[in-house]
Design an enzyme around this catalytic site. Structure first.
Site, PDB file in Angstrom:
ATOM      1  N   CYS A   1      89.309  57.418  66.323  1.00 19.55           N
ATOM      2  CA  CYS A   1      88.837  57.396  64.933  1.00 19.55           C
ATOM      3  C   CYS A   1      89.371  58.627  64.192  1.00 19.55           C
ATOM      4  O   CYS A   1      89.764  58.561  63.027  1.00 19.55           O
ATOM      5  CB  CYS A   1      87.313  57.348  64.879  1.00 19.55           C
TER       6      CYS A   1
ATOM      7  N   CYS B   1     104.636  19.146  57.247  1.00 20.35           N
ATOM      8  CA  CYS B   1     105.537  19.557  58.327  1.00 20.35           C
ATOM      9  C   CYS B   1     106.680  20.398  57.755  1.00 20.35           C
ATOM     10  O   CYS B   1     107.434  19.928  56.901  1.00 20.35           O
ATOM     11  CB  CYS B   1     106.070  18.336  59.057  1.00 20.35           C
TER      12      CYS B   1
ATOM     13  N   CYS C   1      87.834  53.657  60.902  1.00 19.23           N
ATOM     14  CA  CYS C   1      87.364  54.278  62.147  1.00 19.23           C
ATOM     15  C   CYS C   1      86.539  53.297  62.971  1.00 19.23           C
ATOM     16  O   CYS C   1      86.661  53.223  64.189  1.00 19.23           O
ATOM     17  CB  CYS C   1      86.556  55.537  61.833  1.00 19.23           C
TER      18      CYS C   1
ATOM     19  N   CYS D   1      87.493  51.986  66.760  1.00 19.80           N
ATOM     20  CA  CYS D   1      86.602  52.457  67.828  1.00 19.80           C
ATOM     21  C   CYS D   1      86.469  51.381  68.908  1.00 19.80           C
ATOM     22  O   CYS D   1      86.098  50.247  68.617  1.00 19.80           O
ATOM     23  CB  CYS D   1      85.220  52.800  67.271  1.00 19.80           C
TER      24      CYS D   1
END
Lengths: 443, 445
Positions: free
Chosen positions: B348, B135, B412, B416
């Site tokens: 792209c 924690c 790319c 896309c």
């Protein structure tokens, strides 16, 4: 005749067909935008609004920046967001169509940013004052766009219009459920606040002569639009109950309602005819008939408008041409002849021709001709050395230049009547052309 | 149908899906309702001397219209008396003997205090113990939680104290707020722990209100750093789980935690070696009912893959994670754009130009700036915009990859928006596989 509807009924029946987006809706929709590079939506906008740019600003909560991005390209961003046929322009070009997805609601997002702009009472800045004065004749979209751009360049501008209110068809001629006069007038005020002087209720060529204007101003910009609706040219046209579409629309918009027939016949197949038909229904007409001399395929109105009208119960009569309006004092019926389409002409358009002996009568108590606007040949002939073709001013569409170097022109009076956004684009381009001309004049 | 039965260091449960120690496992009623919904086990909300909580306690990060991509909390351990929690654990175990109930514990760092709480937990019938050494907020200021889990010696010491008396398996919950999580995992092992739970929440400040300048969450005009969890932390959790799962000095079963919201997430943690899974944020967002799809989805996937039980695929992906230096430098892929699928967004193109290696091109245009210029010119010269054909992408909007220049970075393909439009395809470089390590050894960089 059906009596005018109450103001509450008017509000309800002319409620906006594209209601505003809520803040969360707008962000969710803006977030869907792919942010295309060299975006097709931007390319499809005649005013070249950088659509992904303004949409992404909505997504980040930069609504002021978003509004400026729109107004940068299109001073009438508010009215265009409401009246543009977006599904054949920006939204029609959205790449999501090709991915079997709903296109981005560009029009409503633009409205969201514009509503923010006007709610905040934001203003645009004019350029540093420089020598040169321009008169804009007509206070419609083309002139407003031209005037705003000229002020950005720091030139002095006075806009003349014979009507008491500016905005042209945006104020007087667009269906109420698309654009309200109050919204159109907000744009006028924006342009006025940029330092444009408005001389309204002044008809050039009557109250003030063209010569006078030529003396006072370096350049004259013609944004006069088109004339009144063309007459049908058939017997009975001056019976009570025959009201042309533009007068009808301006009337109900200005008065918040109008007397309407129980059975209304609209003549014409353009977007204005559809607007008049839809308004007739909303004003309480029981039957609305739309008569068009060609078939549905040839109709110049947008498909989505026709579909909307159909949903409202407008009855279409294709291949139908009125030949006479009958009645004593008032319209009682319209006589039509059935048409057939002949072989395509040189332009590839099939010409309609009447079928002999096919005449029939359609009983009605109101006829609304909407077969296009006349050309302002009489006025335009007063402007010296202008070249006219088919009643339209011949002007270079890139610069607004006309045959007379002191005259520039854009909008419907050049293109014969297109969308508001086209007028804005042309008006803006003409202002750039004017700026260059004044530079040559004064250095 | 696949068998999801789970055995974790001797703790049995009908499936690997356990509620993580947190608000959903706060009381007996919740845990029983969770078991009814299908959860296989629950790690009780951490038990210790009851604390006082503040209001508010949570804040979150939204992403792209989705709420709570990441959740932050400053809530402490249970605020209910120790005996109430243990009484309810007994009740739950009586009614649900086949389900796993693990008591999460946190007390001050004294041997007797730990001995006492361990005995009471086991007397209640808990199947195991999870020591909350993770924690990161509040309790750590009092010398507990991550204050223990950030120091290997403390971890070993306290684990040892617990193991002196524990009869059930002891799990150590690890904090990610440390430079090398393996040091604590090894320390737990040294203390004779039976298993590990990873990860606990990550120190965070989720954001600041730009009108009031108030960081969130707001407690009477002040805030405090909290613990971050939810889908946003999954990649970090996967990495840390991989680190401890593949460490030869640790060799302990791991209960995976960190952004698990679907069966897909679950399968990924299992593939990286986890034996059971713990879920909290997704339940806080949608309720216990989400487990139904987790069970069914995992089971269907296992059937498809021919896995009969969890052990059939547990850790299957671990050997695939290696040091960078063991990767083949001569492996090459390039991007290929399918013109039939391309929608012409050109994302792209601009990603490659501005964010990568300038090897995606629009035919006949030298730079992105030139492309924009051309478009502006075209609009200015084309007064009448033609009606658009939406069915096909104009050839001039379909970018082309220069395969000679493409470095195969994946960018790319990642940007896309169209599934399957860009694929990364292998190019034969004609050179044999060779790693950095091999090059160094040969002395030819």
């Amino acid at each position: 005749m059906v009596p005018p509807v109450s103001s509450r009924e008017f509000e309800a029946s002319f409620a906006e067909i594209h209601p505003p987006l809520g803040p969360h809706e707008a962000i969710a929709e803006a977030t869907r935008c792919l942010y295309c590079f060299d975006a097709p939506c931007t390319n499809a906008c005649p005013t070249h609004i950088d659509v992904p740019r303004f949409i992404k600003k909505i997504a980040t909560g930069n609504l002021t920046g978003s509004a400026f991005a729109i107004l940068d390209a299109n001073i009438l961003g508010l009215s265009c967001s409401r009246v543009c046929p977006v599904n054949v322009l920006c939204e029609g070009a959205c790449v999501l169509h090709r991915y079997h997805k709903r296109p981005i609601e560009i029009g409503r997002l633009q409205r969201h940013a514009m509503d923010h702009f006007y709610a905040r009472g934001l203003r645009l800045f004019e350029g540093e004052r420089r020598r040169g004065r321009v008169a804009c004749i007509g206070a419609g979209p083309a002139s407003l766009a031209c005037a705003a751009e000229l002020r950005r360049q720091g030139l002095g501008v006075t806009v003349f219009d014979k009507r008491p209110l500016a905005g042209g068809l945006n104020t007087y001629g667009v269906a109420e459920y698309k654009l309200r006069p109050s919204d159109s007038l907000k744009e006028v005020e924006l342009v006025r606040a940029m330092g444009v002087e408005f001389r309204l209720g002044v008809e050039v060529g009557r109250e003030v002569s063209i010569e006078e204007i030529e003396k006072q101003f370096d350049i004259i910009f013609l944004g006069v639009g088109l004339g009144p609706t063309l007459p049908l040219g058939i017997p009975g046209e001056n019976l009570a109950g025959v009201v042309d579409a533009l007068r009808f629309i301006a009337g109900y918009k200005t008065n918040g309602g109008a007397y309407i027939g129980r059975r209304v016949a609209i003549v014409g197949g353009g977007n204005t005819a559809i607007d008049a038909a839809a308004a007739s229904r909303r004003l309480g007409a029981e039957e609305v008939h739309l008569l068009y001399r060609r078939s549905e395929k040839e109709m110049p109105a947008f498909e989505h408008e026709v579909e909307l009208a159909r949903q409202q119960g407008i009855r279409f009569h294709w291949l139908t041409q009125p030949v006479a309006i009958h009645g004593g004092q008032e319209v009682e019926a319209i006589e039509c002849v059935r048409m057939e389409l002949g072989p395509p002409d040189q332009k590839g358009r099939r010409q309609p021709r009447p079928i002999e002996g096919s005449n029939f009568r359609l009983s009605c108590d109101m006829v609304i001709p909407s077969i296009g606007q006349s050309r302002l040949i009489e006025f335009l002939s007063q402007c010296r050395r202008l070249e006219l073709r088919h009643g339209c001013v011949v002007a270079d569409l890139e610069t607004g230049r006309t045959a007379n170097p002191r005259y520039f022109a854009a909008g419907d009076c050049v293109n014969g009547g297109r969308e508001v956004v086209d007028s804005v684009a042309e008006g803006k381009r003409a202002a750039v052309g004017i700026g260059k001309a004044i530079e040559e004049l004064h250095g | 149908m696949a068998d999801l039965t789970t055995r974790f260091a001797g703790i049995q449960s009908p499936n690997p899906f356990w509620l993580a120690s947190g608000p959903p496992a706060n009381c007996g009623d919740q845990v029983m309702r969770a078991f009814d919904a299908g959860w296989g086990g629950a790690v009780w909300k951490t038990i210790g001397e009851p604390i006082v909580n503040v209001s508010s306690r949570y804040s979150s990060i939204d992403w792209s219209g989705q709420r709570m991509m990441g959740l932050n909390n400053i809530e402490l351990i249970t605020d209910r008396p120790i005996e109430t929690n243990f009484r309810e654990i007994s009740e739950v175990k009586k009614r649900y003997p086949r389900h796993a109930v693990i008591a999460s514990l946190m007390v001050e760092s004294k041997r007797e205090t730990w001995h006492d709480i361990v005995r009471r937990a086991e007397d209640s019938g808990a199947d195991g113990l999870e020591l909350n050494f993770g924690c990161p907020h509040g309790m750590s200021e009092r010398g507990m939680g991550s204050a223990v889990g950030q120091v290997p010696e403390y971890t070993t010491l306290i684990t040892g104290w617990v193991k002196e008396v524990a009869r059930t398996p002891v799990l150590i919950k690890l904090t990610p707020n440390i430079s090398d999580i393996r040091t604590i995992a090894r320390a737990a092992r040294l203390g004779d722990a039976d298993g590990l739970s990873a990860i606990n929440t990550i120190n965070s400040i989720t954001g600041i209100d730009l009108d009031s300048f108030m960081p969130r969450p707001d407690v009477a005009g002040l805030s405090s750093h909290g613990g971050y969890c939810g889908p946003a932390v999954k990649p970090i959790a996967l990495h840390l789980v991989q680190q401890i799962s593949s460490d030869p000095e640790v060799r302990l079963p791991v209960s995976g935690i960190g952004g698990i919201a679907t069966w897909r997430d679950a399968a990924e943690f299992l593939l990286l070696g986890c034996t059971s899974l713990q879920v909290c944020t997704a339940v806080m967002h949608y309720g216990f009912r989400i487990v139904e799809d987790m069970i069914e989805g995992l089971s269907n996937w296992m059937d498809e893959k021919g896995f009969r039980g969890l052990e059939d695929f547990r850790g299957l992906s671990l050997p695939r994670v290696v040091d960078w230096g063991a990767l083949d430098l001569n492996y090459k892929i390039v991007a290929r754009i399918d013109p039939a699928l391309c929608i012409g967004c050109d994302l792209c193109y601009i990603a490659c130009w501005d964010g990568a290696h300038q090897c995606i091109h629009i035919e006949g245009v030298p730079t992105p700036e030139r492309l924009l210029e051309q478009s502006r010119d075209r609009i200015a010269r084309t007064p009448l915009v033609p009606r658009v054909d939406t069915s096909t992408t104009p050839a001039l909007r379909i970018p082309r990859v220069d395969e000679q220049e493409c470095v195969g970075c994946n960018l790319c393909w990642l940007v896309c928006p169209v599934e399957g439009c860009i694929t990364m395809e292998r190019i034969d470089t004609g050179r044999p596989a060779e790693t950095w390590h091999e090059r160094i050894t040969r002395g030819t960089r």
